[in-house]
Write a protein that holds these residues in place. Structure first.
Motif, PDB file in Angstrom:
ATOM      1  N   UNK A  88       4.525  -9.311   8.145  1.00 34.22           N
ATOM      2  CA  UNK A  88       5.778  -8.601   7.741  1.00 34.22           C
ATOM      3  C   UNK A  88       5.514  -8.097   6.391  1.00 34.22           C
ATOM      4  N   UNK A  89       4.828  -8.537   5.302  1.00 32.10           N
ATOM      5  CA  UNK A  89       4.854  -8.266   4.026  1.00 32.10           C
ATOM      6  C   UNK A  89       3.937  -6.701   4.145  1.00 32.10           C
ATOM      7  N   UNK A  90       3.178  -6.293   5.038  1.00 29.32           N
ATOM      8  CA  UNK A  90       2.315  -5.080   5.227  1.00 29.32           C
ATOM      9  C   UNK A  90       3.268  -4.490   6.124  1.00 29.32           C
ATOM     10  N   UNK A  91       4.399  -4.821   6.748  1.00 33.31           N
ATOM     11  CA  UNK A  91       5.039  -3.723   7.822  1.00 33.31           C
ATOM     12  C   UNK A  91       6.045  -2.720   6.898  1.00 33.31           C
ATOM     13  N   UNK A  92       5.771  -1.474   7.131  1.00 36.91           N
ATOM     14  CA  UNK A  92       6.740  -0.566   6.338  1.00 36.91           C
ATOM     15  C   UNK A  92       8.018  -0.490   6.759  1.00 36.91           C
ATOM     16  N   UNK A  93       8.370  -1.099   7.830  1.00 38.29           N
ATOM     17  CA  UNK A  93       9.883  -1.251   8.446  1.00 38.29           C
ATOM     18  C   UNK A  93      10.562  -2.354   7.475  1.00 38.29           C
ATOM     19  N   UNK A  94       9.801  -3.144   6.696  1.00 39.75           N
ATOM     20  CA  UNK A  94      10.463  -4.438   6.209  1.00 39.75           C
ATOM     21  C   UNK A  94      10.471  -3.846   4.775  1.00 39.75           C
ATOM     22  N   UNK A  95      11.403  -3.845   4.220  1.00 39.93           N
ATOM     23  CA  UNK A  95      11.717  -3.237   2.705  1.00 39.93           C
ATOM     24  C   UNK A  95      11.580  -4.270   1.845  1.00 39.93           C
ATOM     25  N   UNK A  96      10.448  -4.437   0.818  1.00 39.68           N
ATOM     26  CA  UNK A  96      10.392  -5.524  -0.068  1.00 39.68           C
ATOM     27  C   UNK A  96      10.966  -5.087  -1.442  1.00 39.68           C
ATOM     28  N   UNK A  97      11.158  -6.206  -2.213  1.00 41.83           N
ATOM     29  CA  UNK A  97      11.777  -6.110  -3.348  1.00 41.83           C
ATOM     30  C   UNK A  97      11.098  -6.970  -4.432  1.00 41.83           C
TER      31      UNK A  97
END
Length: 244
Positions: free
Chosen positions: A135-144
């Motif tokens: 999930x951390x690497x998934x570009x569809x998951x926006x991180x903050x």
């Protein structure tokens, strides 16, 4: 605390046709989102749509609806039209809840409104830890990433913070952004006058323009489960199973 929830609701969706009207145990997806918002203590919950099919279904379950232009390119612009049409005071706290979040707990909606008031920042939003490295690497998951005072530093589709040694990955340090926002009515109108930043244009994240203009966004971990948003058939299947 007084706040209004506005739910932007489009009929068109690229990965799952008419997703807001998909059935989940006898109710359309949008109704689940609306009913959770009604439990949040909001003084009003308004569905903002440009589509007669959404309007008809929302009327059936007793929702308050505001019809908007078909020309809006974002939910924020759609909300701004509602604020103008209903002559909502610039100081009123508005919570933007995405229509495709049928599992978003009422206390989470209340939390983001309270955080806006307490922090005195221009916007407030929420996050949760990523579940794993995928999930951390998934570009569809926006991180903050954010500082110790709860002020957002940056949002990205890229994996942030970056671990210099990949073996050091630690999910406890990585946060997924949850797409719920609180802001004052007047700030939404102000946002629409801002020039879209280069960062927003490359990441396709509206909140990056807010940061680029020097405004502050408060962020904290959600106080309860936010469940799954629905973008695909697989997401819908997961929600149906979770809500059984």
């Amino acid at each position: 605390m007084s706040f209004i929830v506005i739910i932007p609701a489009r009929y068109a969706s690229t990965r799952l046709s008419a997703k807001l009207l998909q059935d989940i145990h006898g109710k359309p997806l949008l109704q689940h989102t609306y009913e959770n918002a009604k439990k949040s203590g909001a003084s009003q919950v308004i569905i903002a749509t440009d589509d007669k099919r959404i309007e008809a279904v929302a009327h059936e379950f007793g929702a308050t609806i505001c019809m908007t232009s078909t020309k809006h390119t974002s939910g924020t612009a759609r909300i701004a039209e509602v604020l103008t049409k209903l002559d909502i005071d610039d100081e009123k706290v508005i919570v933007n809840v995405q229509g495709d979040e049928p599992m978003l707990a009422a206390q989470v909606i209340q939390q983001v409104a309270q955080n806006l008031i307490d922090s005195k920042m221009q916007m407030a939003t929420l996050c949760e830890n990523v579940v794993d490295e995928a999930q951390y690497l998934d570009s569809n998951c926006v991180k903050v990433v954010f500082d110790k005072f709860g002020k957002a530093l940056y949002f990205s589709r890229s994996p942030i913070p970056a671990f210099r040694n990949e073996a050091d990955f630690d999910a406890a340090l990585c946060f997924k952004h949850i797409g719920i926002y609180a802001y004052r009515s007047g700030f939404i109108k102000q946002y629409l006058t801002m020039n879209r930043s280069d960062y927003e244009q490359v990441e396709k994240l509206e909140q990056l323009t807010v940061l680029n203009e020097g405004f502050e966004i408060h962020i904290s971990k959600a106080c309860a489960s936010v469940g799954f948003g629905v973008d695909t058939q697989a997401d819908l299947d997961k929600v149906r199973e979770a809500l059984q």
